[in-house]
Design an enzyme around this catalytic site. Sequence first.
Site, PDB file in Angstrom:
ATOM      1  N   HIS A 151       0.822  -1.224   0.000  1.00  0.00           N
ATOM      2  CA  HIS A 151       0.000   0.000   0.000  1.00  0.00           C
ATOM      3  C   HIS A 151       0.851   1.266   0.000  1.00  0.00           C
ATOM      4  O   HIS A 151       0.364   2.336  -0.329  1.00  0.00           O
ATOM      5  CB  HIS A 151      -0.926   0.006   1.221  1.00  0.00           C
ATOM      6  CG  HIS A 151      -2.027  -1.004   1.109  1.00  0.00           C
ATOM      7  ND1 HIS A 151      -3.317  -0.672   0.804  1.00  0.00           N
ATOM      8  CD2 HIS A 151      -2.020  -2.354   1.223  1.00  0.00           C
ATOM      9  CE1 HIS A 151      -4.076  -1.760   0.755  1.00  0.00           C
ATOM     10  NE2 HIS A 151      -3.304  -2.804   1.014  1.00  0.00           N
ATOM     11  N   ASP A 363       3.142   9.448  -0.722  1.00  0.00           N
ATOM     12  CA  ASP A 363       1.967   8.658  -0.341  1.00  0.00           C
ATOM     13  C   ASP A 363       1.779   7.558  -1.378  1.00  0.00           C
ATOM     14  O   ASP A 363       1.908   7.829  -2.577  1.00  0.00           O
ATOM     15  CB  ASP A 363       0.714   9.558  -0.334  1.00  0.00           C
ATOM     16  CG  ASP A 363      -0.251   9.196   0.781  1.00  0.00           C
ATOM     17  OD1 ASP A 363      -0.287   8.019   1.164  1.00  0.00           O
ATOM     18  OD2 ASP A 363      -0.980  10.102   1.253  1.00  0.00           O
TER      19      ASP A 363
END
Length: 472
Positions: A151, A363
Amino acid sequence: MNRLIVVSNRLPFALDSTGEDLWTVTPAAGGLVSAVEPVLRERGGTWIGWPGIAGKIPKGPFADATRNAGYKVVPVALSESERDEFYYGYSNEVIWPLFHDLQNFCNFEADAIARCSESDDFIWVHDYHLMYVAQALRERGFRAALTFFLHIPFPPYDIFAKLPQPQRLLRALLQFDLLGFQTRRDVRNFLGCVRRVMSDARVVPRRELQLVRFEKREIRLGHFPIGIDFDSFGKGAMSEPVGRRSQALHARFRDCQLILGVDRLDYSKGIPERLRAFRNALERHPELRSRVVLIQIVVPSRVEIPRYHEFKQRIDRLVGDINGRFSTSNWLPVQYHFRCLDRDDLLAHYRGCDIAFVTPLKDGMNLVAKEYCACRIDENGVLILSHFAGAAEQLKTGALLVNPYDVEEVADTISKAFRMSDAERTARMRRMRRVVREENVFWWVDSFLRVGAKLTARLARVSKRRQAKFAR
Ligand code: ADQ
Protein backbone atom coordinates in the site's frame (compact mmCIF):
# COMPACT_ATOMS: atom_id res chain seq x y z
CA MET A 1 -13.72 -17.50 -7.82
CA ASN A 2 -11.80 -19.34 -5.08
CA ARG A 3 -12.25 -18.41 -1.43
CA LEU A 4 -10.48 -15.12 -0.67
CA ILE A 5 -8.16 -14.88 2.36
CA VAL A 6 -6.95 -11.40 3.21
CA VAL A 7 -4.00 -11.11 5.59
CA SER A 8 -2.97 -7.81 7.15
CA ASN A 9 -1.27 -6.50 10.25
CA ARG A 10 -4.42 -4.97 11.77
CA LEU A 11 -8.07 -5.98 11.50
CA PRO A 12 -10.78 -3.45 10.53
CA PHE A 13 -11.49 -2.76 14.20
CA ALA A 14 -9.60 -2.61 17.49
CA LEU A 15 -10.69 -4.06 20.82
CA ASP A 16 -9.86 -2.13 23.95
CA SER A 17 -10.39 -2.96 27.59
CA THR A 18 -12.09 -0.25 29.64
CA GLY A 19 -12.20 -2.17 32.92
CA GLU A 20 -12.93 -5.62 34.16
CA ASP A 21 -14.80 -7.44 31.40
CA LEU A 22 -15.73 -4.15 29.73
CA TRP A 23 -14.66 -3.80 26.13
CA THR A 24 -14.97 -1.20 23.41
CA VAL A 25 -14.77 -1.84 19.69
CA THR A 26 -13.33 1.00 17.61
CA PRO A 27 -13.43 0.92 13.80
CA ALA A 28 -9.94 1.37 12.36
CA ALA A 29 -9.29 4.51 10.28
CA GLY A 30 -6.86 4.09 7.43
CA GLY A 31 -6.56 3.44 3.75
CA LEU A 32 -6.13 -0.34 3.79
CA VAL A 33 -9.26 -0.89 5.85
CA SER A 34 -11.42 1.57 3.88
CA ALA A 35 -10.45 -0.16 0.65
CA VAL A 36 -10.53 -3.84 1.61
CA GLU A 37 -13.53 -3.91 3.97
CA PRO A 38 -16.25 -3.25 1.36
CA VAL A 39 -14.73 -5.90 -0.90
CA LEU A 40 -14.81 -8.64 1.74
CA ARG A 41 -18.27 -7.57 2.82
CA GLU A 42 -19.48 -7.98 -0.76
CA ARG A 43 -17.63 -11.19 -1.68
CA GLY A 44 -17.22 -12.93 1.68
CA GLY A 45 -13.99 -14.68 2.66
CA THR A 46 -11.60 -14.61 5.61
CA TRP A 47 -9.62 -11.78 7.18
CA ILE A 48 -6.58 -12.72 9.30
CA GLY A 49 -4.96 -10.06 11.51
CA TRP A 50 -4.30 -8.59 14.96
CA PRO A 51 -7.26 -7.00 16.83
CA GLY A 52 -5.10 -4.34 18.50
CA ILE A 53 -4.88 -5.66 22.09
CA ALA A 54 -1.92 -7.27 23.75
CA GLY A 55 -2.35 -10.68 25.37
CA LYS A 56 -5.23 -13.12 25.19
CA ILE A 57 -8.10 -12.20 22.91
CA PRO A 58 -11.42 -12.16 24.84
CA LYS A 59 -13.67 -14.67 23.08
CA GLY A 60 -17.06 -13.05 23.81
CA PRO A 61 -16.25 -9.45 22.80
CA PHE A 62 -14.35 -10.70 19.74
CA ALA A 63 -17.36 -12.77 18.67
CA ASP A 64 -19.65 -9.74 19.24
CA ALA A 65 -17.38 -7.49 17.20
CA THR A 66 -17.26 -9.85 14.23
CA ARG A 67 -20.74 -11.39 14.25
CA ASN A 68 -22.22 -9.21 11.50
CA ALA A 69 -19.07 -8.63 9.49
CA GLY A 70 -20.26 -10.70 6.54
CA TYR A 71 -16.95 -12.57 6.40
CA LYS A 72 -14.91 -14.76 8.74
CA VAL A 73 -12.35 -13.04 11.00
CA VAL A 74 -9.37 -14.98 12.35
CA PRO A 75 -7.47 -13.18 15.12
CA VAL A 76 -3.72 -13.41 15.65
CA ALA A 77 -2.63 -12.71 19.26
CA LEU A 78 0.45 -10.69 20.26
CA SER A 79 1.93 -10.48 23.76
CA GLU A 80 2.70 -7.07 25.26
CA SER A 81 6.41 -7.30 24.47
CA GLU A 82 5.72 -8.52 20.94
CA ARG A 83 3.35 -5.59 20.45
CA ASP A 84 5.89 -3.10 21.79
CA GLU A 85 8.85 -4.50 19.93
CA PHE A 86 7.17 -5.49 16.73
CA TYR A 87 4.22 -3.20 16.30
CA TYR A 88 5.31 0.06 17.89
CA GLY A 89 8.98 -0.55 17.10
CA TYR A 90 8.14 -1.41 13.55
CA SER A 91 5.82 1.52 12.98
CA ASN A 92 8.48 3.78 14.36
CA GLU A 93 11.18 2.65 12.00
CA VAL A 94 10.75 0.08 9.24
CA ILE A 95 14.39 -0.79 8.93
CA TRP A 96 14.99 -1.36 12.59
CA PRO A 97 12.89 -4.50 13.12
CA LEU A 98 13.69 -5.96 9.74
CA PHE A 99 17.30 -6.19 10.71
CA HIS A 100 16.82 -7.11 14.33
CA ASP A 101 15.12 -10.36 13.45
CA LEU A 102 11.73 -9.15 14.66
CA GLN A 103 9.86 -11.31 12.27
CA ASN A 104 7.68 -12.98 14.90
CA PHE A 105 4.51 -11.46 13.64
CA CYS A 106 5.14 -12.79 10.15
CA ASN A 107 5.67 -16.23 11.65
CA PHE A 108 2.38 -16.04 13.61
CA GLU A 109 0.52 -14.88 10.53
CA ALA A 110 2.12 -17.68 8.54
CA ASP A 111 0.94 -20.22 11.12
CA ALA A 112 -2.60 -18.84 10.95
CA ILE A 113 -2.59 -18.99 7.12
CA ALA A 114 -1.22 -22.53 7.08
CA ARG A 115 -3.88 -23.54 9.63
CA CYS A 116 -6.94 -22.08 7.94
CA SER A 117 -6.23 -22.25 4.23
CA GLU A 118 -7.04 -24.99 1.75
CA SER A 119 -5.15 -25.81 -1.41
CA ASP A 120 -7.27 -23.74 -3.80
CA ASP A 121 -7.72 -20.65 -1.63
CA PHE A 122 -6.60 -17.31 -2.94
CA ILE A 123 -4.20 -15.86 -0.39
CA TRP A 124 -3.69 -12.14 -0.52
CA VAL A 125 -1.25 -10.58 1.96
CA HIS A 126 -1.29 -6.82 2.54
CA ASP A 127 1.31 -4.22 3.24
CA TYR A 128 4.80 -3.66 4.52
CA HIS A 129 4.41 -5.26 7.95
CA LEU A 130 3.99 -8.63 6.31
CA MET A 131 6.69 -8.63 3.65
CA TYR A 132 8.25 -11.73 5.25
CA VAL A 133 5.10 -13.86 5.39
CA ALA A 134 5.70 -15.74 2.12
CA GLN A 135 9.22 -16.64 3.21
CA ALA A 136 7.91 -17.90 6.58
CA LEU A 137 5.33 -20.01 4.73
CA ARG A 138 7.84 -21.40 2.23
CA GLU A 139 10.04 -22.42 5.16
CA ARG A 140 7.05 -24.44 6.40
CA GLY A 141 6.90 -26.23 3.04
CA PHE A 142 3.94 -24.18 1.74
CA ARG A 143 3.90 -24.43 -2.08
CA ALA A 144 0.58 -22.85 -3.12
CA ALA A 145 0.40 -19.43 -4.79
CA LEU A 146 0.88 -16.39 -2.57
CA THR A 147 0.07 -12.83 -3.58
CA PHE A 148 1.00 -9.50 -2.01
CA PHE A 149 -0.04 -5.86 -2.32
CA LEU A 150 2.12 -2.98 -1.08
CA HIS A 151 0.00 0.00 0.00
CA ILE A 152 2.95 2.34 0.51
CA PRO A 153 5.46 3.51 -2.13
CA PHE A 154 8.49 1.40 -3.03
CA PRO A 155 11.65 3.55 -2.84
CA PRO A 156 14.14 4.04 -5.67
CA TYR A 157 17.46 2.17 -5.49
CA ASP A 158 19.43 5.12 -4.03
CA ILE A 159 17.20 5.13 -0.96
CA PHE A 160 16.58 1.39 -0.78
CA ALA A 161 20.32 0.67 -0.87
CA LYS A 162 20.68 2.38 2.52
CA LEU A 163 19.12 -0.69 4.14
CA PRO A 164 21.71 -3.05 5.53
CA GLN A 165 21.51 -6.38 3.64
CA PRO A 166 18.93 -5.18 1.11
CA GLN A 167 18.99 -8.59 -0.60
CA ARG A 168 17.32 -10.16 2.44
CA LEU A 169 14.16 -8.15 1.97
CA LEU A 170 14.09 -8.63 -1.81
CA ARG A 171 14.64 -12.37 -1.43
CA ALA A 172 11.68 -12.50 1.00
CA LEU A 173 9.43 -10.53 -1.37
CA LEU A 174 10.39 -12.76 -4.28
CA GLN A 175 8.87 -15.72 -2.41
CA PHE A 176 5.44 -14.37 -3.41
CA ASP A 177 4.10 -15.27 -6.86
CA LEU A 178 2.42 -11.95 -7.58
CA LEU A 179 3.53 -8.55 -6.26
CA GLY A 180 1.12 -5.64 -6.67
CA PHE A 181 2.15 -1.99 -6.35
CA GLN A 182 0.18 1.24 -6.44
CA THR A 183 1.88 2.95 -9.39
CA ARG A 184 4.12 2.35 -12.40
CA ARG A 185 6.85 4.26 -10.59
CA ASP A 186 6.78 1.77 -7.68
CA VAL A 187 7.11 -1.16 -10.08
CA ARG A 188 10.03 0.56 -11.83
CA ASN A 189 11.71 1.23 -8.50
CA PHE A 190 11.29 -2.37 -7.36
CA LEU A 191 12.69 -3.76 -10.62
CA GLY A 192 15.59 -1.32 -10.46
CA CYS A 193 16.45 -2.64 -6.99
CA VAL A 194 16.14 -6.28 -8.09
CA ARG A 195 18.45 -5.63 -11.06
CA ARG A 196 21.11 -4.01 -8.93
CA VAL A 197 20.91 -6.06 -5.75
CA MET A 198 19.95 -9.60 -6.78
CA SER A 199 22.58 -10.91 -9.16
CA ASP A 200 20.84 -14.32 -9.36
CA ALA A 201 17.46 -12.87 -10.40
CA ARG A 202 16.56 -12.07 -14.01
CA VAL A 203 14.17 -9.28 -14.92
CA VAL A 204 12.22 -9.96 -18.12
CA PRO A 205 10.60 -6.69 -19.23
CA ARG A 206 7.02 -6.99 -20.44
CA ARG A 207 4.45 -4.43 -21.55
CA GLU A 208 1.88 -5.07 -18.86
CA LEU A 209 2.79 -7.58 -16.14
CA GLN A 210 6.51 -7.65 -15.48
CA LEU A 211 8.32 -10.94 -14.87
CA VAL A 212 11.23 -11.85 -12.61
CA ARG A 213 12.87 -15.31 -12.76
CA PHE A 214 14.38 -16.31 -9.45
CA GLU A 215 15.35 -19.66 -7.94
CA LYS A 216 13.56 -21.59 -10.73
CA ARG A 217 10.35 -19.66 -10.05
CA GLU A 218 8.51 -16.97 -11.97
CA ILE A 219 7.26 -13.92 -10.09
CA ARG A 220 4.82 -11.48 -11.75
CA LEU A 221 4.67 -7.80 -10.90
CA GLY A 222 2.18 -5.13 -11.78
CA HIS A 223 0.71 -1.79 -10.80
CA PHE A 224 -2.85 -1.88 -9.45
CA PRO A 225 -3.88 1.62 -8.30
CA ILE A 226 -6.21 1.18 -5.35
CA GLY A 227 -9.65 2.78 -5.62
CA ILE A 228 -12.62 3.57 -3.41
CA ASP A 229 -16.25 2.46 -3.27
CA PHE A 230 -17.36 5.40 -5.45
CA ASP A 231 -21.10 4.69 -5.35
CA SER A 232 -21.20 4.33 -1.61
CA PHE A 233 -19.43 7.69 -1.12
CA GLY A 234 -21.71 9.31 -3.72
CA LYS A 235 -24.86 7.92 -2.11
CA GLY A 236 -23.64 8.90 1.33
CA ALA A 237 -22.89 12.45 0.15
CA MET A 238 -26.38 12.71 -1.33
CA SER A 239 -28.11 11.67 1.90
CA GLU A 240 -30.23 14.14 3.81
CA PRO A 241 -28.16 14.25 7.06
CA VAL A 242 -24.94 14.84 5.11
CA GLY A 243 -26.60 17.57 3.04
CA ARG A 244 -27.84 19.24 6.20
CA ARG A 245 -24.42 19.12 7.88
CA SER A 246 -22.64 20.41 4.80
CA GLN A 247 -25.04 23.37 4.57
CA ALA A 248 -24.51 24.08 8.25
CA LEU A 249 -20.76 24.12 7.61
CA HIS A 250 -21.17 26.78 4.94
CA ALA A 251 -23.58 28.80 7.05
CA ARG A 252 -20.93 28.97 9.80
CA PHE A 253 -18.37 30.47 7.43
CA ARG A 254 -20.48 32.74 5.24
CA ASP A 255 -18.58 34.53 2.43
CA CYS A 256 -15.57 32.24 2.79
CA GLN A 257 -14.27 29.47 0.56
CA LEU A 258 -13.53 26.40 2.64
CA ILE A 259 -10.24 24.57 2.15
CA LEU A 260 -10.08 21.06 3.57
CA GLY A 261 -7.15 19.00 4.82
CA VAL A 262 -7.86 15.47 6.19
CA ASP A 263 -4.97 13.30 7.29
CA ARG A 264 -3.81 10.70 9.75
CA LEU A 265 -1.23 12.20 12.10
CA ASP A 266 1.83 11.22 10.10
CA TYR A 267 4.95 13.03 8.97
CA SER A 268 4.53 11.67 5.41
CA LYS A 269 1.30 13.66 4.99
CA GLY A 270 3.07 17.05 4.83
CA ILE A 271 0.84 18.85 7.37
CA PRO A 272 3.43 21.40 8.64
CA GLU A 273 4.53 22.18 5.07
CA ARG A 274 0.87 22.71 4.14
CA LEU A 275 0.31 25.07 7.08
CA ARG A 276 3.41 27.05 6.14
CA ALA A 277 2.11 27.33 2.56
CA PHE A 278 -1.26 28.54 3.85
CA ARG A 279 0.49 31.13 6.04
CA ASN A 280 2.54 32.25 3.05
CA ALA A 281 -0.63 32.56 0.96
CA LEU A 282 -2.20 34.83 3.59
CA GLU A 283 0.99 36.92 3.71
CA ARG A 284 1.46 37.36 -0.04
CA HIS A 285 -2.18 37.29 -1.20
CA PRO A 286 -3.98 39.61 1.22
CA GLU A 287 -7.19 39.31 -0.82
CA LEU A 288 -7.54 35.82 0.71
CA ARG A 289 -7.82 37.19 4.24
CA SER A 290 -11.33 36.82 5.66
CA ARG A 291 -12.26 35.03 2.41
CA VAL A 292 -10.81 31.55 3.05
CA VAL A 293 -10.83 29.17 5.99
CA LEU A 294 -8.60 26.13 6.25
CA ILE A 295 -10.34 23.24 8.02
CA GLN A 296 -7.56 20.87 9.00
CA ILE A 297 -8.68 17.53 10.43
CA VAL A 298 -5.98 15.35 11.90
CA VAL A 299 -6.86 11.80 12.90
CA PRO A 300 -4.89 10.68 15.98
CA SER A 301 -2.51 7.87 15.03
CA ARG A 302 0.44 6.19 16.78
CA VAL A 303 0.45 8.89 19.48
CA GLU A 304 2.23 6.48 21.86
CA ILE A 305 5.39 6.97 19.79
CA PRO A 306 7.39 10.02 21.02
CA ARG A 307 8.24 11.13 17.49
CA TYR A 308 4.55 11.38 16.62
CA HIS A 309 3.85 13.28 19.81
CA GLU A 310 6.52 15.88 19.00
CA PHE A 311 5.15 16.08 15.50
CA LYS A 312 1.71 16.94 16.85
CA GLN A 313 3.22 19.72 18.94
CA ARG A 314 4.79 21.20 15.80
CA ILE A 315 1.37 21.29 14.13
CA ASP A 316 -0.24 22.82 17.24
CA ARG A 317 2.38 25.59 17.28
CA LEU A 318 1.97 26.41 13.60
CA VAL A 319 -1.83 26.59 13.89
CA GLY A 320 -1.43 28.87 16.92
CA ASP A 321 0.99 31.07 15.03
CA ILE A 322 -1.28 31.50 11.99
CA ASN A 323 -4.41 32.14 14.04
CA GLY A 324 -2.51 34.49 16.36
CA ARG A 325 -1.18 36.55 13.46
CA PHE A 326 -4.13 36.77 11.12
CA SER A 327 -7.40 36.23 12.97
CA THR A 328 -9.87 39.09 13.36
CA SER A 329 -12.85 39.51 15.65
CA ASN A 330 -15.01 37.48 13.23
CA TRP A 331 -12.55 35.33 11.27
CA LEU A 332 -10.31 32.47 12.41
CA PRO A 333 -8.17 31.33 9.45
CA VAL A 334 -7.46 27.74 10.61
CA GLN A 335 -10.12 25.51 12.12
CA TYR A 336 -8.14 22.62 13.54
CA HIS A 337 -9.67 19.35 14.75
CA PHE A 338 -7.55 16.59 16.27
CA ARG A 339 -9.99 13.69 16.28
CA CYS A 340 -11.67 11.01 14.21
CA LEU A 341 -14.87 12.16 12.47
CA ASP A 342 -17.86 9.92 12.05
CA ARG A 343 -18.62 8.99 8.44
CA ASP A 344 -21.46 11.47 7.89
CA ASP A 345 -19.34 14.27 9.24
CA LEU A 346 -16.39 13.33 7.02
CA LEU A 347 -18.68 13.18 3.98
CA ALA A 348 -20.27 16.52 4.89
CA HIS A 349 -16.79 18.07 4.91
CA TYR A 350 -15.96 16.54 1.52
CA ARG A 351 -19.26 17.71 0.08
CA GLY A 352 -19.17 21.15 1.62
CA CYS A 353 -15.56 22.29 1.15
CA ASP A 354 -14.67 24.23 -1.98
CA ILE A 355 -11.04 23.17 -2.17
CA ALA A 356 -9.33 19.93 -1.03
CA PHE A 357 -5.75 20.40 0.04
CA VAL A 358 -3.98 17.04 -0.30
CA THR A 359 -0.25 17.57 -0.18
CA PRO A 360 1.61 14.52 1.19
CA LEU A 361 5.40 14.52 0.92
CA LYS A 362 5.01 10.93 -0.25
CA ASP A 363 1.97 8.66 -0.34
CA GLY A 364 1.28 5.23 -1.83
CA MET A 365 -2.03 6.43 -3.29
CA ASN A 366 -4.03 8.77 -0.99
CA LEU A 367 -7.68 7.87 -0.79
CA VAL A 368 -8.77 11.21 0.66
CA ALA A 369 -8.21 12.79 -2.78
CA LYS A 370 -10.47 10.18 -4.41
CA GLU A 371 -13.11 10.32 -1.67
CA TYR A 372 -13.30 14.10 -2.12
CA CYS A 373 -14.02 13.70 -5.85
CA ALA A 374 -16.64 10.98 -5.21
CA CYS A 375 -18.49 13.26 -2.77
CA ARG A 376 -18.55 16.28 -5.12
CA ILE A 377 -21.97 15.35 -6.44
CA ASP A 378 -22.38 18.95 -7.69
CA GLU A 379 -19.27 18.37 -9.89
CA ASN A 380 -17.69 21.46 -8.39
CA GLY A 381 -14.63 21.72 -6.14
CA VAL A 382 -10.89 22.03 -6.71
CA LEU A 383 -8.30 19.41 -5.78
CA ILE A 384 -4.80 20.62 -4.95
CA LEU A 385 -2.71 17.45 -5.08
CA SER A 386 0.91 16.61 -4.42
CA HIS A 387 3.01 15.24 -7.29
CA PHE A 388 4.23 12.68 -4.80
CA ALA A 389 0.87 11.06 -4.05
CA GLY A 390 0.27 7.88 -6.07
CA ALA A 391 -3.14 9.36 -6.97
CA ALA A 392 -1.40 12.03 -9.09
CA GLU A 393 -0.79 9.45 -11.85
CA GLN A 394 -4.58 9.03 -12.32
CA LEU A 395 -5.86 12.49 -11.36
CA LYS A 396 -3.30 14.72 -13.06
CA THR A 397 -5.72 15.88 -15.77
CA GLY A 398 -8.08 17.46 -13.27
CA ALA A 399 -6.08 18.31 -10.17
CA LEU A 400 -3.77 21.26 -9.58
CA LEU A 401 -0.49 19.41 -9.01
CA VAL A 402 2.08 20.90 -6.63
CA ASN A 403 5.44 20.18 -5.10
CA PRO A 404 4.56 20.13 -1.38
CA TYR A 405 8.07 21.29 -0.41
CA ASP A 406 7.74 24.46 -2.49
CA VAL A 407 5.90 26.74 -0.08
CA GLU A 408 5.51 29.64 -2.54
CA GLU A 409 4.27 27.46 -5.39
CA VAL A 410 1.66 25.88 -3.10
CA ALA A 411 0.64 29.32 -1.79
CA ASP A 412 0.14 30.60 -5.35
CA THR A 413 -1.87 27.49 -6.15
CA ILE A 414 -4.24 28.24 -3.26
CA SER A 415 -4.79 31.65 -4.78
CA LYS A 416 -5.34 30.08 -8.23
CA ALA A 417 -7.86 27.61 -6.80
CA PHE A 418 -9.64 30.44 -4.99
CA ARG A 419 -10.00 32.40 -8.24
CA MET A 420 -10.88 29.43 -10.51
CA SER A 421 -14.14 29.87 -12.43
CA ASP A 422 -17.05 27.49 -11.91
CA ALA A 423 -16.78 26.30 -15.52
CA GLU A 424 -13.15 25.27 -15.08
CA ARG A 425 -13.86 23.65 -11.72
CA THR A 426 -16.61 21.56 -13.27
CA ALA A 427 -14.57 20.50 -16.29
CA ARG A 428 -11.69 19.38 -14.08
CA MET A 429 -13.90 17.68 -11.49
CA ARG A 430 -15.78 15.75 -14.20
CA ARG A 431 -12.51 14.33 -15.53
CA MET A 432 -11.43 13.23 -12.06
CA ARG A 433 -14.80 11.77 -11.14
CA ARG A 434 -14.80 9.67 -14.32
CA VAL A 435 -11.48 8.04 -13.35
CA VAL A 436 -12.45 7.54 -9.70
CA ARG A 437 -15.81 6.05 -10.74
CA GLU A 438 -14.35 3.66 -13.32
CA GLU A 439 -11.18 2.64 -11.49
CA ASN A 440 -12.98 2.01 -8.20
CA VAL A 441 -12.16 -0.44 -5.44
CA PHE A 442 -14.06 -3.30 -7.11
CA TRP A 443 -12.15 -2.71 -10.36
CA TRP A 444 -8.93 -2.78 -8.29
CA VAL A 445 -9.80 -6.09 -6.64
CA ASP A 446 -10.99 -7.63 -9.90
CA SER A 447 -7.84 -6.68 -11.79
CA PHE A 448 -5.64 -8.08 -9.02
CA LEU A 449 -7.68 -11.26 -8.56
CA ARG A 450 -7.94 -11.90 -12.30
CA VAL A 451 -4.16 -11.95 -12.63
CA GLY A 452 -3.78 -13.84 -9.34
CA ALA A 453 -6.38 -16.48 -10.27
CA LYS A 454 -4.58 -17.25 -13.54
CA LEU A 455 -1.33 -17.74 -11.62
CA THR A 456 -3.01 -19.87 -8.97
CA ALA A 457 -4.53 -22.11 -11.65
CA ARG A 458 -1.20 -22.40 -13.49
CA LEU A 459 0.69 -23.29 -10.29
CA ALA A 460 -1.97 -25.84 -9.36
CA ARG A 461 -1.57 -27.46 -12.82
CA VAL A 462 2.22 -27.58 -12.44
CA SER A 463 1.94 -29.10 -8.99
CA LYS A 464 -0.57 -31.74 -10.23
CA ARG A 465 1.76 -32.67 -13.10
CA ARG A 466 4.61 -32.98 -10.61
CA GLN A 467 2.55 -35.20 -8.33
CA ALA A 468 1.52 -37.38 -11.27
CA LYS A 469 5.18 -37.72 -12.31
CA PHE A 470 6.17 -38.82 -8.80
CA ALA A 471 3.26 -41.24 -8.69
CA ARG A 472 4.49 -42.96 -11.89
P1 ADQ B 1 -3.30 5.90 4.77
O1 ADQ B 1 -1.91 6.38 5.02
O2 ADQ B 1 -4.14 5.63 5.96
O3 ADQ B 1 -3.30 4.60 3.84
P2 ADQ B 1 -5.16 7.37 2.90
O4 ADQ B 1 -5.06 6.66 1.61
O5 ADQ B 1 -5.29 8.84 2.76
O6 ADQ B 1 -3.94 7.10 3.86
O7 ADQ B 1 -6.45 6.83 3.65
C1 ADQ B 1 -6.93 7.41 4.82
C2 ADQ B 1 -8.32 6.84 5.08
O8 ADQ B 1 -8.73 7.17 6.41
C3 ADQ B 1 -9.37 7.37 4.13
O9 ADQ B 1 -10.11 6.31 3.60
C4 ADQ B 1 -10.25 8.27 4.98
O10 ADQ B 1 -11.63 8.22 4.69
C5 ADQ B 1 -10.01 7.75 6.40
N1 ADQ B 1 -10.04 8.94 7.27
C6 ADQ B 1 -9.24 9.97 7.14
N2 ADQ B 1 -9.57 10.93 8.05
C7 ADQ B 1 -10.60 10.47 8.74
C8 ADQ B 1 -11.37 10.99 9.81
N3 ADQ B 1 -11.11 12.18 10.34
N4 ADQ B 1 -12.34 10.25 10.27
C9 ADQ B 1 -12.58 9.04 9.74
N5 ADQ B 1 -11.89 8.51 8.74
C10 ADQ B 1 -10.90 9.20 8.24
C11 ADQ B 1 -2.33 3.71 3.28
C12 ADQ B 1 -1.26 4.37 2.40
C13 ADQ B 1 -1.94 5.20 1.32
C14 ADQ B 1 -2.88 4.34 0.50
C15 ADQ B 1 -3.81 3.56 1.40
C16 ADQ B 1 -4.62 2.53 0.62
O11 ADQ B 1 -0.40 5.19 3.18
O12 ADQ B 1 -0.98 5.79 0.46
O13 ADQ B 1 -3.67 5.17 -0.33
O14 ADQ B 1 -3.09 2.85 2.40
O15 ADQ B 1 -3.80 1.71 -0.12
